[in-house]
Design a protein around this motif. Structure first.
Motif, PDB file in Angstrom:
ATOM      1  N   PRO A   1       0.833  -1.333   0.037  1.00  0.00           N
ATOM      2  CA  PRO A   1       0.145  -0.116  -0.056  1.00  0.00           C
ATOM      3  C   PRO A   1       0.783   1.238   0.060  1.00  0.00           C
ATOM      4  O   PRO A   1       0.247   2.439  -0.010  1.00  0.00           O
ATOM      5  CB  PRO A   1      -0.908  -0.021   1.211  1.00  0.00           C
ATOM      6  N   ARG A   2       2.096   1.064   0.021  1.00  0.00           N
ATOM      7  CA  ARG A   2       3.043   2.244   0.373  1.00  0.00           C
ATOM      8  C   ARG A   2       3.317   2.873  -1.114  1.00  0.00           C
ATOM      9  O   ARG A   2       3.417   2.262  -2.166  1.00  0.00           O
ATOM     10  CB  ARG A   2       4.324   1.911   0.978  1.00  0.00           C
TER      11      ARG A   2
ATOM     12  N   ASP B   1      -0.122   5.870  13.495  1.00  0.00           N
ATOM     13  CA  ASP B   1       0.844   5.853  12.489  1.00  0.00           C
ATOM     14  C   ASP B   1       1.704   6.745  12.823  1.00  0.00           C
ATOM     15  O   ASP B   1       1.549   7.939  13.200  1.00  0.00           O
ATOM     16  CB  ASP B   1       0.239   6.011  11.228  1.00  0.00           C
TER      17      ASP B   1
ATOM     18  N   GLN C   1       5.856   6.379   5.737  1.00  0.00           N
ATOM     19  CA  GLN C   1       5.334   5.964   7.173  1.00  0.00           C
ATOM     20  C   GLN C   1       6.163   4.601   7.540  1.00  0.00           C
ATOM     21  O   GLN C   1       6.489   3.818   6.744  1.00  0.00           O
ATOM     22  CB  GLN C   1       3.806   5.382   6.984  1.00  0.00           C
TER      23      GLN C   1
ATOM     24  N   SER D   1       3.074   1.616  12.022  1.00  0.00           N
ATOM     25  CA  SER D   1       1.503   1.518  12.037  1.00  0.00           C
ATOM     26  C   SER D   1       1.059   1.402  13.390  1.00  0.00           C
ATOM     27  O   SER D   1       1.715   0.631  14.414  1.00  0.00           O
ATOM     28  CB  SER D   1       1.245   0.227  11.361  1.00  0.00           C
ATOM     29  N   ALA D   2      -0.021   1.923  13.568  1.00  0.00           N
ATOM     30  CA  ALA D   2      -0.762   2.186  14.740  1.00  0.00           C
ATOM     31  C   ALA D   2      -0.648   0.663  15.478  1.00  0.00           C
ATOM     32  O   ALA D   2      -1.110  -0.252  15.019  1.00  0.00           O
ATOM     33  CB  ALA D   2      -2.061   2.670  14.417  1.00  0.00           C
ATOM     34  N   GLY D   3      -0.150   0.764  16.691  1.00  0.00           N
ATOM     35  CA  GLY D   3      -0.456  -0.448  17.682  1.00  0.00           C
ATOM     36  C   GLY D   3       0.402  -1.490  17.378  1.00  0.00           C
ATOM     37  O   GLY D   3       0.254  -2.545  17.783  1.00  0.00           O
ATOM     38  N   THR D   4       1.391  -1.278  16.170  1.00  0.00           N
ATOM     39  CA  THR D   4       2.063  -2.787  15.966  1.00  0.00           C
ATOM     40  C   THR D   4       3.362  -2.592  16.290  1.00  0.00           C
ATOM     41  O   THR D   4       4.270  -3.600  15.948  1.00  0.00           O
ATOM     42  CB  THR D   4       1.923  -2.736  14.306  1.00  0.00           C
TER      43      THR D   4
ATOM     44  N   ALA E   1       6.826  -2.597  18.905  1.00  0.00           N
ATOM     45  CA  ALA E   1       7.077  -2.956  20.118  1.00  0.00           C
ATOM     46  C   ALA E   1       8.358  -2.102  20.742  1.00  0.00           C
ATOM     47  O   ALA E   1       9.103  -1.710  19.992  1.00  0.00           O
ATOM     48  CB  ALA E   1       7.333  -4.547  20.136  1.00  0.00           C
TER      49      ALA E   1
ATOM     50  N   ILE F   1      13.902   0.625  13.542  1.00  0.00           N
ATOM     51  CA  ILE F   1      13.661   0.422  12.117  1.00  0.00           C
ATOM     52  C   ILE F   1      14.800   1.401  11.245  1.00  0.00           C
ATOM     53  O   ILE F   1      14.915   2.446  11.761  1.00  0.00           O
ATOM     54  CB  ILE F   1      12.294   1.045  11.904  1.00  0.00           C
TER      55      ILE F   1
ATOM     56  N   ILE G   1      -1.312   3.744  -1.460  1.00  0.00           N
ATOM     57  CA  ILE G   1      -2.258   3.520  -2.610  1.00  0.00           C
ATOM     58  C   ILE G   1      -3.430   2.678  -2.299  1.00  0.00           C
ATOM     59  O   ILE G   1      -3.693   1.583  -1.477  1.00  0.00           O
ATOM     60  CB  ILE G   1      -1.163   2.579  -3.382  1.00  0.00           C
TER      61      ILE G   1
ATOM     62  N   TYR H   1      -5.046  -3.858   4.939  1.00  0.00           N
ATOM     63  CA  TYR H   1      -5.047  -4.294   3.790  1.00  0.00           C
ATOM     64  C   TYR H   1      -5.678  -5.589   4.054  1.00  0.00           C
ATOM     65  O   TYR H   1      -5.569  -6.540   3.168  1.00  0.00           O
ATOM     66  CB  TYR H   1      -4.026  -3.828   2.835  1.00  0.00           C
TER      67      TYR H   1
ATOM     68  N   ILE I   1       0.570  -7.608  14.103  1.00  0.00           N
ATOM     69  CA  ILE I   1       1.798  -7.830  13.130  1.00  0.00           C
ATOM     70  C   ILE I   1       2.692  -6.586  13.890  1.00  0.00           C
ATOM     71  O   ILE I   1       2.239  -5.281  13.394  1.00  0.00           O
ATOM     72  CB  ILE I   1       1.472  -7.929  11.580  1.00  0.00           C
ATOM     73  N   ARG I   2       3.977  -6.945  13.813  1.00  0.00           N
ATOM     74  CA  ARG I   2       4.783  -5.723  14.432  1.00  0.00           C
ATOM     75  C   ARG I   2       5.706  -5.242  13.121  1.00  0.00           C
ATOM     76  O   ARG I   2       5.807  -5.952  12.200  1.00  0.00           O
ATOM     77  CB  ARG I   2       5.939  -6.325  15.267  1.00  0.00           C
TER      78      ARG I   2
END
Lengths: 300, 568
Positions: free
Chosen positions: A22-23, A193, A246, A249-252, A254, A259, B215, B255, B382-383
């Motif tokens: 989706p990015r 996010d 981005q 993602s929200a809440g994902t 830890a 990153i 997207i 998604y 999912i992290r």
């Protein structure tokens, strides 16, 4: 009736768009172009303050606030990260009537997008601190009262960061390529996010500046058109787009997650002094827009 | 909109005129109905009634339908001046909200304009109106229904969905096919004892990608397959729906694909009935505008697998709203009717005479047991989810979190020819945070008793009395909410024209003494053939009104209500 069947089958066949990633393709993605560096353990414990100073060479009040920021920076050191964003036609466009003065256009497309997103139509100078709301009596107004600059900046001093950022960036003199990598380490679970932005700055550009004589560096004397004005930390390029990429993602996320993201840009404008380049990387909350941590690095 | 109404009425008038000129021909028929609800609002800060600047609000509906042979056309005029409290505020003003024309010829039915439609259980597509909820997602476009062969039924839809007085951003299109195996030939019809229906659907929506951050899929499709079996008193129905990536405001723009499975099975014979339902929903909010919320522009309907209650306290304080983002739900229902036993004759030994007959059980008793529960699905986030898949889930595995459970018993008993009662008990567990989208409340455990007694004074006069009590579990692991309630209702009916009712709800167990309030409400109704009028006055407490697992919040109010319905 055959036509009806054909129509219905056609509907079935065209009715799905499966999106594998989706990015949107990220401007300036460094993947496959710049080698990723190895980072050592980051031990930062302070939240840095990103100071976005919306300015222009034809803004006669702007030297005063720029000097105030510069003075605070000299006291706070790396914890304060100033950026000069030249924006608006009124204050930053070349002034034909004044030629040959004020002919350099320091505006960038990304800088204008940021201005329109954060403080549309605000007068200059306008200062935004970590894009945090609540410094004024008007909810949603992100530019602070300029008279409160010092105290508003001080309000961040004891803050702990939600993420740590460190960057490792390089400039290749032969290709004029800037490669910037950032490591973002999660220190607190994040409910929204978040995105990572890379800015490329050029520091201490000497050029014309209109000045009203109030509050600026005493070396410029009184009011007038200042020819040798030093424009500090000027935004040259939003390397991965003004909204960045981005990465959380929200809440994902830890605590402890790291990153690593990179961005690259090739300088084609020969007027930029590549020994004055600076990388600023920051992470902001996509929902509230607030910058939760920023980091700056001189390229040379 | 007014212009199109005039055109349509003109067409109808044209048909009428034409027909009157040819007296011998069928001139067709015009039918319709009108409903108006008007409420005058008093200020009442004690019960938290919102201040209504207009003082008085009105909802009005008028349907006019014309049919002649295989042709039909109609309109519905609606007014919200302004919408009654609790209805979506998007309803504002007056206009022609529904208009259609349809004809059928040679196994083909064509509808142009607005229409309601449902594929299967509705989990993939359902356009319907539930006026009490202010819910109307009617399609505006074209629909074809075609029967190409005996036992084979096809439907095609294409259009946009209604949102208030306009249509939504997305375009909806879909096909549905059903085959009734038994109807395929005369021999199958004669031989097969089991009725088998196979069905399949495909529905897709188009909405422009207007998002710079991601997207977005502009075309989002969903497909469904279903099987229904009927044999004697046994029935089995199942449907599976899968939806491809559909990032939306409902699912925080993830998604992940959506899935839904519904199984309904039932058995009934004289005096006994049992049913069992199981349902899994995962990421199945399916709207024709990805940015919409509340009950706007849903393309599908996710059936409720909990019993819809009618008594005031269980129906409006803690009813369950289906969670489109995910739930696993089960429901079982058993009802048994203790048969009437006839008078028994006992012969006197050694004679031809009989003792005076006596009744073993003169009147029947019905007992119904119902249990339902909805659980959060067992999911794992999912992290570092750069592909925005959100979470993983096991297909039919509930987690420990119970969104809702309801165990209820109902006993109906006729004591004499003129006296009957219904006793009901409900034990509900209600996760207020999830169901009402709140934070920091908790799980309510409510136990409700209802006694409903009806006495027929004579053929025309009937009195009915209800007594209800709701007690909340005050243990520390439960949320007390508003505490205990008691309700009393007296209803007097003079058939066939009049009815009178008085209701008092008393929140006597509220922890805040100032909120231990009586909600008195009285109403009178009059029915004159096809016209029905009712007037009510008093307080109505805030609550949640649900139909089929779709709910709206009803704010508290105090005032005068007038309702009128009429059909012609």
């Amino acid at each position: 009736m055959k036509h009806i069947y054909i129509l219905l089958i056609a509907i079935a066949l065209v009715g799905c768009d499966k999106v594998d990633d989706p990015r949107p393709s990220v401007i300036g993605n460094a993947d496959g172009i710049c080698p990723a560096p190895t980072f050592t353990q980051n031990t930062d414990t302070l939240r840095n303050v990103l100071v976005e100073d919306f300015t222009g060479h034809y803004c006669n009040n702007c030297p005063g606030i720029a000097y105030a920021i510069d003075t605070i920076k000299s006291n706070m050191g790396k914890q304060l990260i100033p950026i000069g964003l030249h924006v608006t036609d009124q204050f930053a466009a070349p002034v034909t009537a004044k030629a040959p003065k004020f002919q350099t256009d320091f505006r960038t497309a990304g800088g204008l997008d940021i201005y329109n997103d954060l403080i549309p139509s605000a007068g200059l100078p306008a200062v935004v601190l970590n894009r945090k709301d609540g410094f004024t009596l008007t909810p949603g107004r992100l530019n602070i009262y300029n008279s409160n600059l010092s105290s508003d900046i001080r309000s961040f001093i004891g803050d702990s960061p939600k993420v740590r950022i460190q960057t490792k960036s390089t400039f290749d003199n032969t290709t004029n390529r800037v490669c910037a990598y950032a490591e973002v380490e999660i220190l607190t679970p994040l409910a929204d996010d978040h995105s990572l932005v890379f800015y490329l700055l050029e520091d201490s550009i000497v050029d014309w500046q209109l000045y009203n004589g109030n509050g600026g560096n005493p070396i410029y004397g009184g009011a007038g058109d200042i020819q040798d004005y030093v424009h500090k930390h000027v935004l040259r390029k939003c390397m991965n787009g003004w909204q960045g990429k981005q990465i959380i993602s929200a809440g994902t996320s830890a605590v402890g997650d790291k990153i690593v993201e990179g961005s690259t840009f090739v300088i084609t404008d020969g007027t930029w002094r590549t020994n004055h380049l600076e990388i600023v990387a920051f992470v902001y909350n996509n929902t509230t827009k607030e910058v939760i941590q920023a980091y700056s690095e001189n390229l040379n | 909109m007014k212009q199109s109404a005039l055109i349509l009425l003109g067409i109808l008038a044209g048909f009428n005129t034409f027909s009157q000129e040819e007296n011998n021909k069928d001139i067709g028929q015009i039918h319709g109905n009108v409903q108006t609800d008007v409420q005058y609002y008093n200020e009442d800060s004690l019960i938290g009634a919102p201040v209504v600047p207009e003082k008085m609000l009105m909802n009005g509906f008028a349907n006019i339908n014309y049919t002649r042979g295989n042709f039909a056309a109609g309109i519905r005029y609606e007014s919200y001046l302004n919408a009654l409290q609790g209805f979506p505020t998007g309803y504002r003003g007056s206009g022609l909200a529904y208009k259609y024309a349809s004809y059928s010829i040679d196994n083909l039915e064509v509808t142009a304009g607005n229409y309601y439609e449902q594929f299967g259980s509705g989990m993939i597509f359902r356009a319907y109106e539930e006026r009490q909820l202010g819910y109307d997602n009617a399609m505006d476009g074209f629909r074809l229904k075609y029967k190409p062969y005996r036992g084979v039924y096809l439907k095609g839809i294409y259009g946009k969905q209604r949102i208030f007085f306009t249509t939504g951003a997305g375009i909806v299109r879909g096909i549905n096919g059903e085959v009734v195996i038994n109807e395929l030939s005369d021999s199958l019809e004669a031989k097969m004892k089991t009725r088998i229906v196979l069905g399949g659907s495909f529905v897709s929506k188009y909405q422009e990608d207007d998002n710079q951050a991601f997207i977005l899929p502009e075309n989002v499709g969903a497909f469904a397959g279903r099987l229904n079996l009927y044999r004697g008193g046994f029935s089995f129905a199942t449907e599976y729906v899968e939806k491809i990536n559909d990032p939306s405001a409902d699912n925080n723009f993830i998604y992940k694909k959506g899935q839904a499975l519904l199984i309904n099975t039932a058995y009934s014979q004289r005096g006994f009935g049992a049913s069992f339902s199981a349902k899994k929903i995962d990421n199945m909010s399916f709207r024709s505008d990805r940015n919409e919320g509340q009950t706007n522009l849903f393309m599908n309907y996710l059936p409720s697998t909990s019993k819809q209650h009618t008594y005031n306290l269980p129906a409006t304080l803690y009813p369950y709203a289906v969670q489109p983002n995910g739930e696993i739900a089960l429901e079982g229902d058993v009802s048994y009717k203790l048969a009437r036993k006839r008078k028994k004759k006992i012969q006197i030994a050694g004679t031809d005479e009989f003792k005076k007959p006596f009744n073993l059980r003169k009147y029947s008793t019905e007992i119904s047991l119902n249990w339902s529960a909805a659980f959060a699905p067992d999911t794992t986030n999912i992290r570092n989810d750069s592909l925005r898949q959100g979470y993983t889930t096991k297909f039919f595995t509930p987690s420990n979190r119970v969104y809702f459970s309801d165990f209820n018993v109902e006993i109906k008993r006729k004591l004499t020819k003129d006296l009957k009662f219904v006793y009901s008990f409900f034990n509900m567990r209600y996760d207020k945070d999830i169901i009402e989208g709140k934070t920091g409340t908790g799980v309510v455990n409510a136990r409700i008793h209802v006694l409903d007694v009806t006495y027929n004074i004579n053929d025309e006069n009937t009195i009915r009395v209800e007594a209800q009590h709701l007690g909340v579990n005050k243990k520390s692991n439960f949320y007390e909410d508003q505490g205990n309630w008691a309700t009393a209702l007296v209803e007097y009916t003079i058939s066939p024209k009049w009815f009178f009712a008085a209701l008092d709800q008393f929140n006597y167990g509220n922890k805040e003494a100032g909120k231990r309030i009586h909600y008195f409400y009285g109403s009178v109704g009059y029915i004159q053939n096809a016209n029905r009028f009712s007037i009510g006055y008093g307080r109505q407490r805030a609550g949640i009104f649900c139909v089929g697992g779709v709910c709206r919040v009803v704010p508290a109010s105090n005032g005068l209500t007038f309702s009128m319905t009429s059909t012609f």
